[in-house]
Design a protein around this motif. Structure first.
Motif, PDB file in Angstrom:
ATOM      1  N   VAL A 184       0.850  -1.247   0.024  1.00 43.32           N
ATOM      2  CA  VAL A 184       0.133   0.080  -0.038  1.00 43.32           C
ATOM      3  C   VAL A 184       0.807   1.247  -0.078  1.00 43.32           C
ATOM      4  N   GLN A 185       0.546   2.119  -0.987  1.00 42.80           N
ATOM      5  CA  GLN A 185       1.157   3.357  -0.975  1.00 42.80           C
ATOM      6  C   GLN A 185       0.993   4.188   0.379  1.00 42.80           C
ATOM      7  N   SER A 186       2.142   4.933   0.772  1.00 40.67           N
ATOM      8  CA  SER A 186       2.001   5.780   1.936  1.00 40.67           C
ATOM      9  C   SER A 186       1.968   7.324   1.605  1.00 40.67           C
ATOM     10  N   ILE A 187       1.099   8.127   2.288  1.00 40.83           N
ATOM     11  CA  ILE A 187       1.216   9.570   2.013  1.00 40.83           C
ATOM     12  C   ILE A 187       1.745  10.203   3.370  1.00 40.83           C
ATOM     13  N   ALA A 188       2.658  11.023   3.168  1.00 39.76           N
ATOM     14  CA  ALA A 188       3.303  11.633   4.228  1.00 39.76           C
ATOM     15  C   ALA A 188       2.958  13.279   4.135  1.00 39.76           C
ATOM     16  N   VAL A 189       2.107  13.925   5.361  1.00 40.39           N
ATOM     17  CA  VAL A 189       1.381  14.900   5.113  1.00 40.39           C
ATOM     18  C   VAL A 189       2.378  16.059   5.980  1.00 40.39           C
ATOM     19  N   VAL A 190       2.917  17.153   5.278  1.00 45.12           N
ATOM     20  CA  VAL A 190       3.681  18.209   5.843  1.00 45.12           C
ATOM     21  C   VAL A 190       3.063  19.091   6.382  1.00 45.12           C
ATOM     22  N   GLY A 191       3.125  19.637   7.793  1.00 46.21           N
ATOM     23  CA  GLY A 191       2.556  20.715   8.087  1.00 46.21           C
ATOM     24  C   GLY A 191       1.250  20.597   8.965  1.00 46.21           C
ATOM     25  N   HIS A 192       0.770  21.600   9.744  1.00 44.35           N
ATOM     26  CA  HIS A 192      -0.471  21.359  10.765  1.00 44.35           C
ATOM     27  C   HIS A 192      -1.610  21.672   9.904  1.00 44.35           C
ATOM     28  N   GLY A 193      -2.357  20.670   9.826  1.00 40.98           N
ATOM     29  CA  GLY A 193      -3.895  20.849   9.326  1.00 40.98           C
ATOM     30  C   GLY A 193      -5.055  21.284  10.065  1.00 40.98           C
ATOM     31  N   PRO A 194      -6.129  21.297   9.485  1.00 40.88           N
ATOM     32  CA  PRO A 194      -7.199  21.629  10.591  1.00 40.88           C
ATOM     33  C   PRO A 194      -7.303  20.782  11.773  1.00 40.88           C
ATOM     34  N   GLY A 195      -7.982  21.465  12.734  1.00 33.32           N
ATOM     35  CA  GLY A 195      -8.322  20.647  13.943  1.00 33.32           C
ATOM     36  C   GLY A 195      -9.743  19.990  13.888  1.00 33.32           C
ATOM     37  N   LYS A 196     -10.164  19.312  14.828  1.00 34.72           N
ATOM     38  CA  LYS A 196     -11.315  18.104  14.975  1.00 34.72           C
ATOM     39  C   LYS A 196     -12.358  19.077  14.607  1.00 34.72           C
ATOM     40  N   ARG A 197     -13.327  18.666  13.681  1.00 30.17           N
ATOM     41  CA  ARG A 197     -14.463  19.113  13.355  1.00 30.17           C
ATOM     42  C   ARG A 197     -15.354  18.490  12.475  1.00 30.17           C
ATOM     43  N   ALA A 198     -16.729  19.017  12.333  1.00 29.85           N
ATOM     44  CA  ALA A 198     -17.709  18.297  11.402  1.00 29.85           C
ATOM     45  C   ALA A 198     -18.422  19.603  10.682  1.00 29.85           C
ATOM     46  N   GLY A 199     -19.144  19.213   9.779  1.00 30.74           N
ATOM     47  CA  GLY A 199     -19.978  20.376   9.302  1.00 30.74           C
ATOM     48  C   GLY A 199     -19.223  21.520   8.678  1.00 30.74           C
ATOM     49  N   HIS A 200     -17.843  21.048   8.126  1.00 31.74           N
ATOM     50  CA  HIS A 200     -17.082  21.811   7.379  1.00 31.74           C
ATOM     51  C   HIS A 200     -17.555  21.738   5.929  1.00 31.74           C
ATOM     52  N   THR A 201     -16.619  22.573   5.069  1.00 37.32           N
ATOM     53  CA  THR A 201     -16.594  22.036   3.573  1.00 37.32           C
ATOM     54  C   THR A 201     -15.344  21.701   3.127  1.00 37.32           C
ATOM     55  N   ALA A 202     -15.066  21.280   2.137  1.00 37.84           N
ATOM     56  CA  ALA A 202     -13.756  20.754   1.401  1.00 37.84           C
ATOM     57  C   ALA A 202     -14.126  20.975   0.027  1.00 37.84           C
ATOM     58  N   THR A 203     -13.351  21.965  -0.514  1.00 37.03           N
ATOM     59  CA  THR A 203     -13.642  22.021  -2.101  1.00 37.03           C
ATOM     60  C   THR A 203     -12.277  21.804  -2.806  1.00 37.03           C
ATOM     61  N   ALA A 204     -12.431  21.228  -3.830  1.00 38.59           N
ATOM     62  CA  ALA A 204     -11.281  20.763  -4.816  1.00 38.59           C
ATOM     63  C   ALA A 204     -10.987  21.933  -5.779  1.00 38.59           C
ATOM     64  N   VAL A 205      -9.882  22.350  -5.602  1.00 39.97           N
ATOM     65  CA  VAL A 205      -9.387  23.466  -6.555  1.00 39.97           C
ATOM     66  C   VAL A 205      -8.075  23.320  -7.310  1.00 39.97           C
ATOM     67  N   ASN A 206      -8.036  22.571  -8.643  1.00 37.70           N
ATOM     68  CA  ASN A 206      -6.860  22.063  -9.083  1.00 37.70           C
ATOM     69  C   ASN A 206      -6.427  21.102  -8.343  1.00 37.70           C
ATOM     70  N   ARG A 207      -5.058  21.149  -7.605  1.00 39.95           N
ATOM     71  CA  ARG A 207      -4.481  20.193  -7.075  1.00 39.95           C
ATOM     72  C   ARG A 207      -4.725  20.350  -5.402  1.00 39.95           C
ATOM     73  N   ASN A 208      -5.216  21.437  -5.398  1.00 38.47           N
ATOM     74  CA  ASN A 208      -5.553  21.698  -3.927  1.00 38.47           C
ATOM     75  C   ASN A 208      -6.979  21.567  -3.222  1.00 38.47           C
ATOM     76  N   ILE A 209      -7.173  21.175  -1.879  1.00 38.95           N
ATOM     77  CA  ILE A 209      -8.431  21.034  -1.286  1.00 38.95           C
ATOM     78  C   ILE A 209      -8.488  22.203  -0.287  1.00 38.95           C
ATOM     79  N   TYR A 210      -9.633  22.973  -0.198  1.00 37.53           N
ATOM     80  CA  TYR A 210      -9.805  23.977   0.654  1.00 37.53           C
ATOM     81  C   TYR A 210     -10.631  23.605   1.660  1.00 37.53           C
ATOM     82  N   ILE A 211     -10.380  23.736   2.895  1.00 32.89           N
ATOM     83  CA  ILE A 211     -11.261  23.370   3.879  1.00 32.89           C
ATOM     84  C   ILE A 211     -11.416  24.414   4.920  1.00 32.89           C
TER      85      ILE A 211
END
Length: 565
Positions: free
Chosen positions: A340-367
């Motif tokens: 299985v391929q692994s993904i390493a994510v650099v940087g600090h992402g969003p904290g815990k949440r629900a009811g948010h949005t995640a929108t694809a823009v080219n190669r990016n996802i805006y949360i």
């Protein structure tokens, strides 16, 4: 195993923009965010007190929010949350939601025409044909390019949980009930969905069925209207509702949601469609970044574009991962079974949440936005799913290679072009190497200077021990300092064997202009200066111009009456 890198960051305002941000990031949940031509259109939502009917717009280029209501024509929809907003042919189609009153969810449909950009926006309600799905709340809606329709998995209507599937033609605004075969998803709401237009598949994940949260996944082949529930490899995400599922480049990106006992998630899960498996996603921490902030942290105006303490920290983490990846690739066995391929994510992402949005823009996802318990959020993050590699010249330089490999040529006959005869024994050398570190050797080997050593293949070194000469040559080729132990307690009868060894090496260093080696010898001889050795060592110091050794001797001479030996 191949490891891909992704990166979280927070989009700060562009410092080169002409105008300051007009509004701050809204604090909201159960809203909608839709992308069209460099703008994110955020509509509706709930802020803990009331539903919103406002339209706010994020300029991706300048990275600022501004109020879109002042640019609108037409009547806006009533305030709502839990609706859907789906882009099709330059129009954002708003369906259903919870208006905050009445026993049932909304069953209306509004269209925001964004085809002419944010300066010329228009709300309208089209003439509807066919049989609409009825009240919809916490449902899902996805544009299926192959069919030119918006597929609505109904969710809840305010009284019950549903699983009927409807399609709206985006040219005629005609509804139809999608008759399906196969194993359909059970009734649910607050689930997530996404369409992979490349494969013509609609995915449904998780949600709440009135009794429990779910983590099943169902796929609809839109060509045949057939549901399936395939086996998915990897570690299946925990059951949840209120998460997002975003399709991007043959993958589905699941983020956040709420689990049992109002537990919120902040995990990123990635489903690879080709492998039909959940990938291994891990966070790569930078050295100095802090995780001390609460999960519902609201971003300050002074926060950086990334949660790394510096760009160097980001590069450091990136280089470490890229170096590991290159090492893994170079050591890979082509006969190994696929993993299985692994993904390493650099940087600090969003904290815990629900009811948010995640929108694809080219190669990016805006949360953006959402809530965790009673905390309503206005932080804003971007996941770059394919960041450009940090290019670095990390291989050793020629000078570093020279330094590393020079030791291998110490007293080595291969490539040797000069031989020293010391006490009848051969010592192999290289004229260029010796000339680089010693002006004496350089002068000796320069033919224009007229020294006979310039043309001789064998050079005799008189009045020198083989041991001392080898110590000097080893120092030249390896940088290794000689280990000569001066037994201070035994210096009672003058110059000992170890002192003689250090003196002889000092004289060689002086003869061949090796200043650093000369200073090393002075350090070795420092503890040897006493009443028994003073006269001999000061003579040696003056003969070899060993300034530091002479200073040591003079200091001893001035203070010998106060020294207890």
């Amino acid at each position: 195993m191949y490891q891909q890198q992704m990166r979280w960051y927070e989009p700060l305002p562009n410092t080169n923009q002409q105008n300051p941000p007009i509004i701050t990031t809204p604090t909201i949940k159960n809203h909608s965010v839709t992308y069209h031509e460099n703008y994110l259109y955020c509509f509706g939502g709930y802020d803990g007190r009331r539903n919103h009917s406002s339209l706010v717009i994020f300029d991706i280029v300048n990275r600022v929010w501004f109020d879109g209501d002042g640019m609108l024509r037409g009547a806006s929809p009533p305030g709502r949350n839990g609706h859907t907003a789906t882009l099709a042919d330059g129009k954002i189609i708003i369906i259903g939601g919870w208006l905050g009153s009445g026993p049932l969810a909304a069953s209306d449909l509004y269209v925001l025409d964004v085809s002419n950009g944010p300066d010329n926006l228009r709300w309208f309600q089209p003439v509807i044909k066919g049989e609409p799905p009825g009240p919809c709340n916490m449902h899902s809606a996805d544009y299926v390019e192959l069919m030119n329709e918006v597929y609505v998995f109904r969710g809840g209507n305010g009284r019950e949980y549903l699983n009927d599937l409807h399609a709206l033609h985006t040219d005629t605004y005609e509804w139809r009930l999608v008759e399906t075969t196969g194993s359909a998803p059970q009734q649910r709401a607050n689930h997530s969905s996404a369409v992979l237009n490349e494969t013509g598949e609609l995915f449904i994940f998780g949600g709440w069925n009135g009794r429990e949260r779910l983590n099943d996944i169902h796929i609809l082949d839109v060509r045949t209207s057939t549901w399936s529930s395939p086996h998915v490899g990897g570690v299946v995400p925990q059951a949840r509702a209120g998460m997002t599922l975003t399709a991007l480049r043959d993958r589905l990106y699941l983020f956040g949601g709420s689990g049992t006992s109002s537990k919120c998630f902040d995990d990123l899960q990635i489903l690879d469609r080709q492998e039909m498996t959940w990938l291994d996603v891990s966070a790569e921490e930078c050295r100095n970044a802090s995780r001390s902030r609460p999960s519902h942290y609201i971003k300050s105006e002074r926060a950086r574009d990334s949660d790394f303490d510096s760009e160097d920290d980001f590069k450091d983490a990136t280089w470490r991962m890229q170096g590991l990846q290159l090492e893994q690739q170079s050591n890979a066995n082509p006969n190994d079974e696929a993993v299985v391929q692994s993904i390493a994510v650099v940087g600090h992402g969003p904290g815990k949440r629900a009811g948010h949005t995640a929108t694809a823009v080219n190669r990016n996802i805006y949360i953006f936005g959402g809530s965790c318990g009673s905390d309503y959020l206005n932080d804003f993050f971007v996941l770059d799913t394919d960041p450009p590699p940090v290019v670095a010249a990390y291989k050793p330089t020629t000078l570093q290679l020279f330094e590393r490999r020079l030791k291998d040529f110490f007293n080595d006959e291969e490539f040797s072009d000069v031989i020293f005869l010391v006490e009848g024994r051969r010592v192999y050398g290289h004229r260029m190497v010796l000339s680089l570190v010693s002006d004496c050797f350089r002068a000796m080997f320069t033919s224009s200077n007229g020294f006979r050593e310039a043309s001789e293949e064998e050079i005799e070194i008189p009045q020198c021990s083989y041991t001392a000469f080898m110590q000097m040559m080893e120092y030249i080729y390896t940088g290794k300092e000689p280990k000569i132990e001066i037994a201070v307690d035994n210096i009672t009868e003058g110059i000992s064997k170890s002192i003689n060894e250090a003196v002889e090496l000092l004289e060689l260093a002086d003869q061949f202009f090796l200043d650093h080696l000369k200073q090393v010898c002075e350090c070795i001889l420092q503890p040897a200066v006493n009443t028994h050795t003073f006269e001999e060592l000061i003579r040696v110091a003056q003969k070899t111009n060993a300034v530091q050794l002479e200073m040591i001797c003079r200091h001893f001479e001035r203070n010998q009456d106060n020294i207890v030996e």
